[in-house]
Design a protein around this motif. Structure first.
Motif, short mmCIF file in Angstrom:
data_model
loop_
_atom_site.label_atom_id
_atom_site.label_comp_id
_atom_site.label_asym_id
_atom_site.label_seq_id
_atom_site.Cartn_x
_atom_site.Cartn_y
_atom_site.Cartn_z
N PHE A 149 15.86 12.15 45.96
CA PHE A 149 16.82 11.88 44.87
C PHE A 149 17.47 13.14 44.30
O PHE A 149 18.62 13.10 43.90
CB PHE A 149 16.16 11.08 43.73
N ASP A 150 16.78 14.28 44.30
CA ASP A 150 17.29 15.43 43.54
C ASP A 150 18.13 16.35 44.41
O ASP A 150 17.82 17.53 44.57
CB ASP A 150 16.11 16.19 42.90
N ASP A 151 19.17 15.80 45.00
CA ASP A 151 20.02 16.54 45.93
C ASP A 151 21.44 15.99 45.75
O ASP A 151 21.62 14.77 45.75
CB ASP A 151 19.49 16.25 47.35
N GLY A 181 13.43 8.17 40.44
CA GLY A 181 13.85 9.56 40.38
C GLY A 181 15.24 9.73 39.81
O GLY A 181 15.65 10.83 39.43
N GLY A 182 16.01 8.65 39.78
CA GLY A 182 17.31 8.67 39.12
C GLY A 182 18.50 8.96 40.02
O GLY A 182 19.63 9.05 39.53
N GLY A 183 18.28 9.09 41.32
CA GLY A 183 19.42 9.32 42.22
C GLY A 183 20.37 8.13 42.25
O GLY A 183 21.60 8.30 42.24
N ALA A 210 6.61 5.41 33.82
CA ALA A 210 8.08 5.50 33.77
C ALA A 210 8.50 6.95 33.54
O ALA A 210 8.78 7.37 32.42
CB ALA A 210 8.61 4.60 32.67
N ALA A 211 8.59 7.72 34.63
CA ALA A 211 8.77 9.18 34.51
C ALA A 211 10.12 9.55 33.90
O ALA A 211 10.19 10.42 33.01
CB ALA A 211 8.62 9.83 35.88
N GLY A 236 6.18 7.40 41.18
CA GLY A 236 6.40 8.82 41.45
C GLY A 236 7.15 9.50 40.32
O GLY A 236 7.76 8.85 39.48
N GLY A 237 7.07 10.83 40.30
CA GLY A 237 7.66 11.60 39.21
C GLY A 237 9.11 11.99 39.49
O GLY A 237 9.68 11.61 40.51
N ILE A 238 9.71 12.75 38.56
CA ILE A 238 11.08 13.22 38.77
C ILE A 238 11.09 14.71 39.13
O ILE A 238 12.15 15.27 39.40
CB ILE A 238 11.99 12.96 37.54
#
Ligand SMILES: *Cc1c(COP(=O)(O)O)cnc(C)c1O
Length: 338
Positions: A149-151, A181-183, A210-211, A236-238
């Motif tokens: 997600f963080d890309d 993760g918010g992607g 709920a990270a 999973g975390g962020i």
């Protein structure tokens, strides 16, 4: 690092033919419940059964072309939908893909990833061990790690859903997005709000672990304990060193809503018995937020049915109203009643 609507249009051109443009179908039941048009964005119809292919394809297709047994390739350590997406996209690009997993991962998940043409590397007994192997492959074998997600390439790929929604229903008042993760939420909000700034984007997740919700509350990325959930794809975390999705979700989401396991259980039944949809718990959180009365649509609303990759024995148990147990989690069953 800035991402713009232009990056999301570029992602759409790049992934065309690999990821599908998915249908947006009405839910007469939810429309009657809410008094507004209510639409389901069926990411369950992607070739891998989940939206993750969009982001993975946008990242993988920017790698130089290679040969499958060459040293060039990509790696990740997701055992879930992201692993499937990376494997599928790498095959389309003719690239080697190595998915790292711990020895605790069930054989069915290993078989699923191998069936998509990826190598599976089993290392250690935890996700951390698998992640270390992934970083070793980057350092020693020159593989490129694709983040779930963080890309920016991954967020832009997920954002193509926002473009499609804006074209399929320009009159939408709100979009409900499963949030981990918010992607997915960041990409959709970026695209849809650039086109219609009045549109509301709501992130929804389970109340245990709920990270992103906890991080937005705290004002910085925080760690939460990972626990079993019907919405396992939302676990999973962020990342404490999150560089992209935390700030985007903090700035672009109008609200985050937390739903319980019992609410997810009931929402999965509703999707099956009313909408005739088989999907994972993560896909049902939009229905759960509405059926629980925690969120009410301000007008025409779409919810993202993000994936359908779940154990079908678990699905059958829930449809029959049986009790289910997942790790430390026990949920008392109830037969479906509208
Ligand atoms: C990954 C995933 C999500 C959450 O996406 P994020 O980008 O991590 O927020 C939701 N549903 C399904 C089925 C997923 O695989």
């Amino acid at each position: 690092m800035t991402l713009t609507l232009a990056d999301i249009f570029a992602a759409r051109r790049r992934i065309a033919g690999v990821a599908a443009v998915t249908p947006l179908v009405p839910s007469p039941f939810m429309q009657q419940r809410t008094g507004h048009d209510f639409l389901l964005k069926l990411e369950t119809t992607q070739p891998i059964g989940a939206f993750k292919l969009r982001g993975a394809a946008n990242a993988v297709l920017q790698q130089p072309e290679g040969t499958r047994d060459g040293t060039r390739g990509v790696t990740c350590c997701s055992t879930g939908n992201h692993g499937r997406g990376v494997a599928y996209a790498a095959r389309a690009r003719g690239l080697r893909a190595v998915v790292c997993m711990s020895s605790l991962v069930p054989q069915t998940k290993i078989d699923g990833i191998e069936a998509l043409g990826a190598e599976v590397r089993i290392v250690g007994r935890s996700q951390d061990d698998a992640q270390r192997e992934c970083l070793r492959l980057v350092a020693d074998e020159g593989l490129t790690e694709i983040s779930p997600f963080d890309d920016p390439a991954v967020v832009a790929g997920q954002g193509t859903i926002g473009l499609e929604l804006s074209e399929q229903r320009p009159d939408l008042a709100a979009i409900l997005v499963p949030l981990s993760g918010g992607g997915l939420a960041a990409g959709i909000a970026l695209a849809a709000k650039a086109i219609n700034p009045d549109l509301r984007v709501i992130g929804i997740t389970m109340d245990r672990g709920a990270a992103m919700h906890a991080s937005i509350r705290a004002g910085h990325p925080v760690e939460v304990e990972e626990v079993a959930s019907l919405a396992d794809s939302l676990g999973g975390g962020i990342g404490l060193d999150n560089r992209l999705t935390f700030a985007l979700c903090r700035d672009l989401l109008d609200a985050t809503v937390l739903v319980t396991e019992a609410e997810i259980y009931r929402a999965m039944q509703t999707l099956y018995y009313e909408d005739r949809i088989v999907c994972e718990g993560a896909s049902a959180v939009g229905h759960a937020a509405i059926l629980s009365g925690k969120w009410s649509p301000p007008g025409p609303t779409a919810t993202i049915i993000s994936g359908r990759n779940l154990d079908m024995t678990l699905h059958a148990d829930i449809m029959q109203g049986r009790d289910v147990t997942l790790g430390d989690l026990a949920i008392g069953g109830q037969p479906y009643a509208a």
